[in-house]
Design an enzyme around this catalytic site. Structure first.
Site, PDB file in Angstrom:
ATOM      1  N   SER A  56      13.858 -53.895 -12.304  1.00  0.00           N
ATOM      2  CA  SER A  56      14.092 -52.957 -11.328  1.00  0.00           C
ATOM      3  C   SER A  56      13.884 -53.468  -9.763  1.00  0.00           C
ATOM      4  O   SER A  56      14.369 -52.947  -9.058  1.00  0.00           O
ATOM      5  CB  SER A  56      13.285 -51.955 -11.617  1.00  0.00           C
ATOM      6  OG  SER A  56      11.995 -52.412 -11.489  1.00  0.00           O
ATOM      7  N   THR A  57      13.001 -54.482  -9.876  1.00  0.00           N
ATOM      8  CA  THR A  57      12.708 -54.775  -8.504  1.00  0.00           C
ATOM      9  C   THR A  57      13.825 -55.829  -7.798  1.00  0.00           C
ATOM     10  O   THR A  57      14.157 -55.659  -6.613  1.00  0.00           O
ATOM     11  CB  THR A  57      11.260 -55.599  -8.391  1.00  0.00           C
ATOM     12  OG1 THR A  57      10.469 -54.500  -8.847  1.00  0.00           O
ATOM     13  CG2 THR A  57      10.859 -55.803  -6.892  1.00  0.00           C
ATOM     14  N   ASP A 111      13.016 -62.802  -7.802  1.00  0.00           N
ATOM     15  CA  ASP A 111      12.753 -62.202  -8.959  1.00  0.00           C
ATOM     16  C   ASP A 111      11.319 -61.335  -9.107  1.00  0.00           C
ATOM     17  O   ASP A 111      10.460 -61.556  -8.292  1.00  0.00           O
ATOM     18  CB  ASP A 111      12.695 -63.209 -10.341  1.00  0.00           C
ATOM     19  CG  ASP A 111      13.325 -62.536 -11.288  1.00  0.00           C
ATOM     20  OD1 ASP A 111      13.348 -61.154 -11.543  1.00  0.00           O
ATOM     21  OD2 ASP A 111      13.702 -63.248 -12.517  1.00  0.00           O
ATOM     22  N   GLY A 112      11.241 -60.401  -9.901  1.00  0.00           N
ATOM     23  CA  GLY A 112      10.057 -59.646 -10.023  1.00  0.00           C
ATOM     24  C   GLY A 112       9.312 -60.239 -11.130  1.00  0.00           C
ATOM     25  O   GLY A 112       9.642 -61.190 -11.703  1.00  0.00           O
ATOM     26  N   ALA A 113       8.231 -59.554 -11.474  1.00  0.00           N
ATOM     27  CA  ALA A 113       7.329 -59.922 -12.587  1.00  0.00           C
ATOM     28  C   ALA A 113       6.648 -58.727 -12.979  1.00  0.00           C
ATOM     29  O   ALA A 113       6.394 -57.560 -12.367  1.00  0.00           O
ATOM     30  CB  ALA A 113       6.221 -60.826 -12.053  1.00  0.00           C
ATOM     31  N   ASP A 114       5.940 -58.831 -14.436  1.00  0.00           N
ATOM     32  CA  ASP A 114       5.365 -57.786 -14.802  1.00  0.00           C
ATOM     33  C   ASP A 114       3.744 -57.695 -14.729  1.00  0.00           C
ATOM     34  O   ASP A 114       3.137 -56.690 -14.696  1.00  0.00           O
ATOM     35  CB  ASP A 114       5.596 -57.913 -16.447  1.00  0.00           C
ATOM     36  CG  ASP A 114       7.190 -57.587 -16.700  1.00  0.00           C
ATOM     37  OD1 ASP A 114       7.691 -56.758 -16.413  1.00  0.00           O
ATOM     38  OD2 ASP A 114       7.644 -58.482 -17.489  1.00  0.00           O
ATOM     39  N   GLU A 133      15.369 -66.575 -17.196  1.00  0.00           N
ATOM     40  CA  GLU A 133      14.718 -66.483 -15.903  1.00  0.00           C
ATOM     41  C   GLU A 133      13.805 -67.874 -15.744  1.00  0.00           C
ATOM     42  O   GLU A 133      13.845 -68.332 -14.574  1.00  0.00           O
ATOM     43  CB  GLU A 133      13.756 -65.192 -15.870  1.00  0.00           C
ATOM     44  CG  GLU A 133      14.528 -63.786 -15.768  1.00  0.00           C
ATOM     45  CD  GLU A 133      13.465 -62.591 -15.921  1.00  0.00           C
ATOM     46  OE1 GLU A 133      13.903 -61.597 -15.053  1.00  0.00           O
ATOM     47  OE2 GLU A 133      12.499 -62.818 -16.547  1.00  0.00           O
TER      48      GLU A 133
END
Length: 257
Positions: A56-57, A111-114, A133
């Site tokens: 989503s990010t 990229d995003g991360a959790d 990724e």
């Protein structure tokens, strides 16, 4: 507010990206993600080969790159997508695409991360794209990670949410049990991820994902990483250690939990 941490700064100094003494503004989580994504795209230059993240990010970053291409503010960009979903998004935006076979070295990945710990180690893969990724982001000169403040943790696994491990479908229960026993000292529970309809979630690579839920720290992350990868049946895990060069965080109140 958004801030950026760079691992090249010994103290991980926070850099303010919004005017000082600005009045507080209440933003949604998605708006915070968009702020971080747009800031990350400022690192992009014409002629670059880009790793295009998933989630989503990262979606906001890919949208922004497409917008700048349409406006003529960027040119000669080549994108390397990290999932089928991102590939479809990039194609719809007119972003030229290729792969690691043709571009084994990538200039920049966004990229995003959790989860993000104070050392810029990441947990990724709750969206299911961790293998691609890691392949793409492991091949880049610079990896800019973009998150909202909810992703900050004191240690990986600290959110209480999943640490994903991609495994082959063959005898998945055997592999899941091995993973759970490996981290029994952390009160680990290993669960096969499902697709919401009672069937196993299948990655873009045709594999399954086992989610590890840890109640305690797993100790030395590199040792844990190596131990996971030694288990036959494991393809890759979602710990991205010493890979992010910059982390951009958007949030009203920031601090590691």
């Amino acid at each position: 507010m958004a801030i950026a941490w760079s691992e090249t700064a010994a103290s991980m100094e926070a850099l303010s990206l919004s005017p000082p003494m600005s009045p507080p503004v209440i933003l949604t989580q998605d708006e915070l993600k968009k702020i971080a994504a747009y800031k990350a795209v400022e690192f992009v230059e014409s002629g670059m080969v880009l790793g295009l993240g998933t989630g989503s990010t990262a979606k906001h970053a890919v949208d922004r790159i497409g917008e700048l291409l349409r406006q003529g503010k960027l040119s000669n960009i080549v994108g390397i997508p990290t999932s089928k979903k991102t590939q479809e998004q990039a194609v719809s935006l007119g972003i030229p695409l290729s792969d690691l076979d043709n571009y084994p070295t990538i200039d920049l990945a966004i990229d995003g991360a959790d989860e993000v710990d104070p050392h810029l180690n990441l947990v990724k893969g709750r969206g299911g794209s961790l293998l691609r990724e890691k392949m793409v982001e492991g091949a880049c000169k610079k990896f800019v990670c973009i998150v909202d403040e909810s992703k900050l943790v004191k240690h990986l696994g600290g959110s209480g949410l999943a640490l994903p491990v991609e495994i082959v479908p063959f005898c998945w229960k055997f592999t899941a049990n091995k993973l759970q026993k490996l981290f029994q000292g952390s009160d680990c529970v290993a669960k096969l991820r499902n697709d919401g309809e009672g069937k196993p979630f299948v990655t873009d690579n045709g594999n399954y994902i086992v989610d590890l839920y840890l109640k305690k720290e797993m100790g030395d992350l590199q040792v844990a990483s190596d131990a996971i990868l030694r288990i036959a049946g494991v393809v890759e895990h979602g710990m991205f250690l010493d890979m992010a060069t910059t982390v951009i965080v958007a949030g009203a109140e920031l601090g590691f939990r």
